[in-house]
Enzyme design. Sequence first.
Site, PDB file in Angstrom:
ATOM      1  N   LYS A 176       0.847  -1.194   0.000  1.00 36.03           N
ATOM      2  CA  LYS A 176       0.000   0.000   0.000  1.00 36.03           C
ATOM      3  C   LYS A 176       0.877   1.236   0.000  1.00 36.03           C
ATOM      4  O   LYS A 176       1.956   1.258   0.597  1.00 36.03           O
ATOM      5  CB  LYS A 176      -0.905   0.018   1.250  1.00 36.03           C
ATOM      6  CG  LYS A 176      -1.688   1.319   1.426  1.00 36.03           C
ATOM      7  CD  LYS A 176      -2.448   1.350   2.746  1.00 36.03           C
ATOM      8  CE  LYS A 176      -3.109   2.703   2.963  1.00 36.03           C
ATOM      9  NZ  LYS A 176      -3.851   2.787   4.237  1.00 36.03           N
ATOM     10  N   GLU A 221      -8.917  11.628  12.715  1.00 36.16           N
ATOM     11  CA  GLU A 221      -8.001  10.545  13.073  1.00 36.16           C
ATOM     12  C   GLU A 221      -7.134  10.929  14.272  1.00 36.16           C
ATOM     13  O   GLU A 221      -6.357  11.885  14.216  1.00 36.16           O
ATOM     14  CB  GLU A 221      -7.096  10.178  11.885  1.00 36.16           C
ATOM     15  CG  GLU A 221      -6.249   8.963  12.147  1.00 36.16           C
ATOM     16  CD  GLU A 221      -6.019   8.115  10.912  1.00 36.16           C
ATOM     17  OE1 GLU A 221      -5.328   7.097  11.014  1.00 36.16           O
ATOM     18  OE2 GLU A 221      -6.551   8.463   9.849  1.00 36.16           O
TER      19      GLU A 221
END
Length: 414
Positions: A176, A221
């Site tokens: 990723k 977050e």
Amino acid sequence: MTAAALTSPAAASRSVTTVRSDAAGELLDLLPARGGLSWVRHGEGLVGWGEAARLEVSGPRALASAAAWWADYTAGLDVADELGVPGSGPVLFASIAFDPDAGTSVFVVPEVVVGRRDGVGWVTALGTAPELPEPVPHDEGPAPRLRYADGAMDPARWCAAVSAAVSRIDAGDLEKVVLARDLLVSADVPLDPRRILRRMAARFPGCWTFAVDGLLGATPELLLRRTGRQLSCRVLAGTAPRGAGAEDQRLAAALLNSEKDRGEHALAVDSLVRALEPYCRKLSAPAEPELLTLANVRHLATDVVGTQRGSAGLLELVGAVHPTAAVCGTPTPDAAALIGELEGMDRGRYAGPVGWLDAAGDGEFGLALRCAELVGDDGARLFAGCGIVAGSDPAAELAETQSKFAAFQAALEG
């Protein structure tokens, strides 16, 4: 390593006083027109202004140097604190570069801090008697007229970069990578950060509305919270747009059942857990993610909690967990190298840790997402990024960045 520190005369008295004050209304209404500092969620948190001290630092030991600087600064303070809760007493606001080795991280000790936690409010002042200021009037005025321009890459070139990243993932080079893009905006009048912050907080009350040295936004977050020896984090990875009526529910179900998004999310959770494990005697993460619903998008979310062992300070812990797979990729060194190769821009403090730290070592750091860096009086640089994994579609990833840009654009345009 390079560092520059400035300490104002106000800090020379070395006295810090915190008193309880429950009279404050909306914390963001107290901020001045320029130089305000913020970490607010659901109307609670911290705001500050004035600079008693400031550190700008970069290099391989940037965070260690900042921790030592903060320890030295607080060691000689004469502190009178009526509350003794996280965030009372001396506080350091921080905005850390995405790459602390290469970028410049900024740390600011405000002269005045107003806080609220669990309905209890307080005022902290350095060198003077704490006094709650009058709220700043809401003089919204007409919305500015805005002009947008491509940043480092136009959409076509950025989609080509995503395609190149997918090819590298398919070849087995990495699992990723997070690729971001920027968008430039200029206004016909000076941009008011207070207006932007108030609008972001109103639209995203469950996010942490932050402002440090011209970088402001509302992040969903939580990279790391430390309260005593208790640690907590909120990991987000995997995103879907919102829809209307039945379509909204279909999109939510599709995200929760998406093999691609769940795989991306698992990589982010695993990278955080691996980074924290050496510092914890107990650490737990749910086996299944939940849905976090915001005004413009949904995310897969996992809350990780742990109990710290050892003597590491919060900035050391932040340095250990950043960058996670949620903002960089997996494996981290390979993803970071590919970002440098394909992204075509300097992230600066975008996607870096942002938050606060008190003298007791407690604090909260999020990731600087859904944000912009103010440029001069009438310009800003907006940022948005996406996690790229096997099967990522460049057009869909571009649409995701546009959804994320929209959060800040609405605050600018409204």
